[in-house]
Design an enzyme around this catalytic site. Structure first.
Site, PDB file in Angstrom:
ATOM      1  N   ASP A  62      35.409  29.368  27.601  1.00 43.54           N
ATOM      2  CA  ASP A  62      35.461  30.483  28.553  1.00 43.54           C
ATOM      3  C   ASP A  62      34.658  30.160  29.812  1.00 43.54           C
ATOM      4  O   ASP A  62      35.123  30.349  30.948  1.00 43.54           O
ATOM      5  CB  ASP A  62      34.895  31.716  27.847  1.00 43.54           C
ATOM      6  N   ARG A 107      46.311  39.121  41.188  1.00 38.72           N
ATOM      7  CA  ARG A 107      44.897  39.021  40.778  1.00 38.72           C
ATOM      8  C   ARG A 107      44.732  38.369  39.407  1.00 38.72           C
ATOM      9  O   ARG A 107      43.615  38.253  38.898  1.00 38.72           O
ATOM     10  CB  ARG A 107      44.275  40.415  40.788  1.00 38.72           C
ATOM     11  N   LYS A 108      45.831  37.950  38.792  1.00 39.89           N
ATOM     12  CA  LYS A 108      45.758  37.281  37.481  1.00 39.89           C
ATOM     13  C   LYS A 108      45.642  35.775  37.675  1.00 39.89           C
ATOM     14  O   LYS A 108      46.431  35.180  38.406  1.00 39.89           O
ATOM     15  CB  LYS A 108      47.010  37.580  36.651  1.00 39.89           C
TER      16      LYS A 108
HETATM   17  C1  LIG Z   1      25.587  39.331  39.781  1.00 42.12           C
HETATM   18  C2  LIG Z   1      26.016  38.007  40.377  1.00 42.12           C
HETATM   19  C3  LIG Z   1      26.817  38.174  41.636  1.00 42.12           C
HETATM   20  C4  LIG Z   1      27.265  36.823  42.150  1.00 42.12           C
HETATM   21  C5  LIG Z   1      28.605  36.446  41.548  1.00 42.12           C
HETATM   22  C6  LIG Z   1      28.978  35.065  41.921  1.00 42.12           C
HETATM   23  C7  LIG Z   1      29.559  34.271  41.018  1.00 42.12           C
HETATM   24  C8  LIG Z   1      29.796  34.757  39.623  1.00 42.12           C
HETATM   25  C9  LIG Z   1      31.057  34.135  39.060  1.00 42.12           C
HETATM   26  C10 LIG Z   1      31.763  34.731  38.093  1.00 42.12           C
HETATM   27  C11 LIG Z   1      31.328  36.001  37.549  1.00 42.12           C
HETATM   28  C12 LIG Z   1      32.185  36.512  36.439  1.00 42.12           C
HETATM   29  C13 LIG Z   1      31.839  36.386  35.179  1.00 42.12           C
HETATM   30  C14 LIG Z   1      30.737  35.520  34.813  1.00 42.12           C
HETATM   31  C15 LIG Z   1      30.329  35.677  33.407  1.00 42.12           C
HETATM   32  C16 LIG Z   1      30.697  34.849  32.416  1.00 42.12           C
HETATM   33  C17 LIG Z   1      31.653  33.763  32.627  1.00 42.12           C
HETATM   34  C18 LIG Z   1      32.739  33.830  31.642  1.00 42.12           C
HETATM   35  C19 LIG Z   1      33.644  34.988  31.947  1.00 42.12           C
HETATM   36  C20 LIG Z   1      33.244  36.205  31.164  1.00 42.12           C
HETATM   37  O1  LIG Z   1      32.694  36.126  30.088  1.00 42.12           O
HETATM   38  S1  LIG Z   1      33.558  37.744  31.824  1.00 42.12           S
HETATM   39  C21 LIG Z   1      32.967  38.867  30.525  1.00 42.12           C
HETATM   40  C22 LIG Z   1      34.035  39.285  29.557  1.00 42.12           C
HETATM   41  N1  LIG Z   1      35.066  40.057  30.209  1.00 42.12           N
HETATM   42  C23 LIG Z   1      34.961  41.373  30.426  1.00 42.12           C
HETATM   43  O2  LIG Z   1      33.991  42.000  30.084  1.00 42.12           O
HETATM   44  C24 LIG Z   1      36.153  42.023  31.130  1.00 42.12           C
HETATM   45  C25 LIG Z   1      36.350  43.470  30.649  1.00 42.12           C
HETATM   46  N2  LIG Z   1      37.540  43.988  31.292  1.00 42.12           N
HETATM   47  C26 LIG Z   1      37.478  44.684  32.445  1.00 42.12           C
HETATM   48  O3  LIG Z   1      36.424  45.056  32.923  1.00 42.12           O
HETATM   49  C27 LIG Z   1      38.784  44.991  33.087  1.00 42.12           C
HETATM   50  O4  LIG Z   1      39.858  44.644  32.252  1.00 42.12           O
HETATM   51  C28 LIG Z   1      38.964  44.262  34.451  1.00 42.12           C
HETATM   52  C29 LIG Z   1      37.965  44.847  35.464  1.00 42.12           C
HETATM   53  C30 LIG Z   1      38.757  42.740  34.330  1.00 42.12           C
HETATM   54  C31 LIG Z   1      40.379  44.519  34.976  1.00 42.12           C
HETATM   55  O5  LIG Z   1      40.632  45.908  34.792  1.00 42.12           O
HETATM   56  P1  LIG Z   1      41.935  46.594  35.397  1.00 42.12           P
HETATM   57  O6  LIG Z   1      41.909  47.998  34.865  1.00 42.12           O
HETATM   58  O7  LIG Z   1      41.976  46.376  36.849  1.00 42.12           O
HETATM   59  O8  LIG Z   1      43.145  45.799  34.770  1.00 42.12           O
HETATM   60  P2  LIG Z   1      43.599  45.696  33.223  1.00 42.12           P
HETATM   61  O9  LIG Z   1      42.450  45.351  32.375  1.00 42.12           O
HETATM   62  O10 LIG Z   1      44.363  46.907  32.809  1.00 42.12           O
HETATM   63  O11 LIG Z   1      44.669  44.494  33.190  1.00 42.12           O
HETATM   64  C32 LIG Z   1      44.825  43.571  34.258  1.00 42.12           C
HETATM   65  C33 LIG Z   1      46.225  42.959  34.126  1.00 42.12           C
HETATM   66  O12 LIG Z   1      46.249  42.058  33.012  1.00 42.12           O
HETATM   67  C34 LIG Z   1      47.418  42.260  32.223  1.00 42.12           C
HETATM   68  N3  LIG Z   1      47.178  41.774  30.874  1.00 42.12           N
HETATM   69  C35 LIG Z   1      46.240  42.160  30.005  1.00 42.12           C
HETATM   70  N4  LIG Z   1      46.277  41.441  28.903  1.00 42.12           N
HETATM   71  C36 LIG Z   1      47.273  40.532  29.076  1.00 42.12           C
HETATM   72  C37 LIG Z   1      47.792  39.476  28.276  1.00 42.12           C
HETATM   73  N5  LIG Z   1      47.294  39.227  27.074  1.00 42.12           N
HETATM   74  N6  LIG Z   1      48.793  38.729  28.802  1.00 42.12           N
HETATM   75  C38 LIG Z   1      49.289  38.984  30.025  1.00 42.12           C
HETATM   76  N7  LIG Z   1      48.842  39.968  30.835  1.00 42.12           N
HETATM   77  C39 LIG Z   1      47.845  40.741  30.346  1.00 42.12           C
HETATM   78  C40 LIG Z   1      47.612  43.754  32.336  1.00 42.12           C
HETATM   79  O13 LIG Z   1      48.928  44.113  31.972  1.00 42.12           O
HETATM   80  C41 LIG Z   1      47.340  43.981  33.816  1.00 42.12           C
HETATM   81  O14 LIG Z   1      48.469  43.549  34.561  1.00 42.12           O
HETATM   82  P3  LIG Z   1      49.073  44.429  35.772  1.00 42.12           P
HETATM   83  O15 LIG Z   1      47.940  44.566  36.771  1.00 42.12           O
HETATM   84  O16 LIG Z   1      50.212  43.611  36.296  1.00 42.12           O
HETATM   85  O17 LIG Z   1      49.451  45.704  35.153  1.00 42.12           O
END
Ligand SMILES: CCCCC/C=C\C/C=C\C/C=C\C/C=C\CCCC(=O)SCCNC(=O)CCNC(=O)[C@H](O)C(C)(C)COP(=O)(O)OP(=O)(O)OC[C@H]1O[C@@H](n2cnc3c(N)ncnc32)[C@H](O)[C@@H]1OP(=O)(O)O
Length: 143
Positions: A62, A107-108
């Protein structure tokens, strides 16, 4: 290959330098955007005797895929993650983790990653990430 500048949070369990109990992974990136990390996983991350815990293996994949997004200047959160555990991953051996960004659909973002030892693939993964803004990430910060 060059070090990846990703600007991640310093306390990130995967790559945060300030997280002394984390994995503290370092990543390189090629001109083509291939992410590479060579590391030895310490014994405190043991699952089966002598081997890395499966949850940590998922984290390694991841984290590397997250860096593949960063190499494309994308900040994204993992929405769906699949892992194939093909062979156990030994502790304290130099493993190579690679990841690449495959495609974007709005956005995916779709990525894949592998963990190898001496050229053999021990684990592989695929993930869907959803792009978010830095402001969005910070807005979820508690305390
Ligand atoms: C503080 C520091 C600031 C500086 C930052 C700078 C750099 C940092 C860099 C990266 C930071 C990010 C993470 C870093 C942390 C760790 C790295 C590893 C990554 C992780 O560890 S990160 C933690 C685990 N992660 C979560 O904690 C996410 C929980 N989640 C949510 O917070 C929401 O989910 C959100 C907001 C992401 C989106 O939310 P939402 O409501 O906008 O969208 P939703 O979730 O409904 O789905 C979207 C579209 O995916 C489709 N979809 C779903 N499942 C599918 C499948 N299986 N196959 C095909 N399509 C699929 C749907 O169908 C829909 O598609 P459509 O838009 O076309 O309808």
């Amino acid at each position: 290959m060059r070090p990846l500048a990703h600007g991640a949070a310093h306390h990130c369990f995967g790559c945060g330098k300030a997280n002394r109990s984390g994995l503290r992974l370092n990543f390189l990136v090629s001109d083509e955007g291939l992410i590479v990390c060579r590391t030895k996983i310490p014994a405190r991350f043991e699952g089966p005797p002598g081997y890395v815990h499966g949850g940590v293996i998922a984290t390694l994949l991841d984290e590397a895929m997250s860096k593949a997004n960063r190499a494309c200047n994308v900040i994204a959160m993992t929405r769906h993650l699949e892992v194939d555990y093909r062979r156990p991953v030994p502790l304290r051996s130099t493993i190579e983790i690679t990841a690449r960004h495959l495609k974007a659909e709005g956005r995916k973002h779709f990525c894949e990653a592998e963990i190898r030892l001496h050229g053999e693939t021990l684990a592989s993964g695929k993930a869907l990430f959803i792009a978010v803004t830095k402001q969005f990430l910070l807005s979820r910060t508690k305390d």
